[in-house]
Design an enzyme around this catalytic site. Structure first.
Site, mmCIF file in Angstrom:
data_model
loop_
_atom_site.group_PDB
_atom_site.id
_atom_site.type_symbol
_atom_site.label_atom_id
_atom_site.label_comp_id
_atom_site.label_asym_id
_atom_site.label_seq_id
_atom_site.Cartn_x
_atom_site.Cartn_y
_atom_site.Cartn_z
ATOM 1 N N GLU A 31 15.483 -0.618 -28.455
ATOM 2 C CA GLU A 31 14.896 -1.490 -27.436
ATOM 3 C C GLU A 31 15.649 -1.400 -26.113
ATOM 4 O O GLU A 31 15.042 -1.444 -25.044
ATOM 5 C CB GLU A 31 14.857 -2.939 -27.930
ATOM 6 N N TYR A 114 12.569 -10.459 -23.354
ATOM 7 C CA TYR A 114 11.734 -9.474 -24.044
ATOM 8 C C TYR A 114 12.501 -8.794 -25.177
ATOM 9 O O TYR A 114 12.018 -8.720 -26.313
ATOM 10 C CB TYR A 114 11.223 -8.403 -23.072
ATOM 11 N N ASP A 132 6.514 -7.141 -22.117
ATOM 12 C CA ASP A 132 6.942 -6.073 -21.232
ATOM 13 C C ASP A 132 5.738 -5.644 -20.397
ATOM 14 O O ASP A 132 4.695 -6.300 -20.406
ATOM 15 C CB ASP A 132 7.527 -4.907 -22.027
#
Length: 346
Positions: A31, A114, A132
């Site tokens: 991520e 996020y 996102d």
């Protein structure tokens, strides 16, 4: 809608390496790497990273130089430094145990809403939303959000919708990933593939035939032009490089001496004066060697490279043979300079 997306995701998801695990460490690394970086670019970096730092203990104990070298070329190096700092926090303060809640993840360096939501939902099946660019585009079209998504009201509305949807889904992690995947593969910024979309029947923008009008944005980032010059300074077959201070944009990385050229002075004169004043090195003749262009945040950067030779250099500086430059972590523009002199000589 959730069941339609989950069914589509199960049948169409890309076989990405970080989707083969529920290990929070690997999901976290992926991520962070995926922030502002395309999937195809990330994959080889992720695979090399996991081989080099297979767990948080290995990452925590690694020197920062090695971490930055492993990240070399991926850009936005603050991400790598934050991964390193957070790994140390997890090992020392949390005794190697990964947080399983959004609140705890948000306390770690480099982890925003996020990223925290993605890790909490994918690794721990927590009912946490994500938002996102892909997800914002998907939701703004499905619900025909009239508020600009780059304004507070628009963001608040999208986060609220995302939160409601994930709570109602039977699989939190897969649902969040299905939204991201839909944005990446189907609900594209230009020319969305609406006929292949599993939720086109409930998409308000599609029903109105106004798909490309969403998402609505107010701000348009104006890219500024920036002129920079770099110095290839040779002494006895070696070239000068400098380690950037921690607070600099490329903090912890190595570069050839470089400055922003903004005073209107001819470039060679500007460079001659800077090298003499900042480095204590006098070089009478500079010759142009190369020009590169790159970008970051809101800048289009033109980098011109000049080279000169000296027989005298201050002690304590780092002079390196071209073939040994690969041992040092360099930002992408300076990797190009290194390859230039490695491939085409001095």
């Amino acid at each position: 809608m959730q069941s339609l997306l989950l069914k589509w995701f199960k049948q169409n998801k890309r076989p990405l390496p970080w989707r083969k695990t529920k290990d929070p460490y690997k999901i976290w690394v992926s991520e962070i790497m995926l922030q502002q970086t395309q999937v195809n670019t990330v994959i080889p970096y992720y695979e090399r990273w996991i081989k080099t730092f297979p767990n948080v203990n290995k990452l925590s104990s690694a020197p920062l130089t090695q971490v930055l070298k492993s990240w070399e070329g991926l850009g936005y190096y603050r991400r790598a430094k934050n991964l390193h700092r957070a790994a140390k926090t997890i090992v020392k303060r949390l005794k190697g145990k990964f947080p399983d809640s959004l609140k705890e993840w948000l306390r770690l360096p480099g982890v925003g809403s996020y990223t925290a939501g993605a890790i909490a939902s994918i690794a721990f099946e927590k009912s946490e939303p994500i938002l996102d660019g892909n997800v914002a585009r998907v939701l703004s079209r499905i619900f025909a959000i009239k508020e600009p998504i780059d304004k507070t009201d628009g963001k608040k509305k999208l986060w609220g919708i995302a939160r409601t949807l994930v709570k109602e889904s039977v699989s939190k992690g897969d649902f969040n990933q299905s939204l991201m995947e839909l944005g990446a593969l189907i609900c594209l910024p230009e020319n969305p593939k609406c006929l292949s979309c599993p939720v086109n029947r409930v998409c308000k923008a599609h029903r109105l035939k106004r798909e490309t009008e969403f998402p609505i944005k107010m701000r348009k980032v104006k890219m500024e032009k920036l002129k920079t010059v770099a110095a290839l300074i040779w002494k006895n077959g070696k070239v000068l490089i400098e380690k950037q201070p921690a607070e600099a944009r490329w903090g912890g990385l190595w570069t050839f001496p470089q400055w922003i050229h903004s005073n209107g002075q001819p470039e060679r004169n500007f460079l001659k004066n800077r090298v003499r004043k900042k480095l204590g090195i006098k070089i009478d003749e500079w010759r142009p060697r190369a020009e590169f262009r790159h970008g970051f945040t809101k800048y289009h950067v033109r980098l011109r490279v000049y080279e000169g030779r000296t027989s005298v250099g201050q002690k304590g500086r780092t002079w390196v043979k071209p073939e040994n430059l690969s041992r040092f972590p360099l930002p992408s523009p300076h990797q190009k300079i290194a390859k230039l002199i490695q491939n085409h000589g001095k």
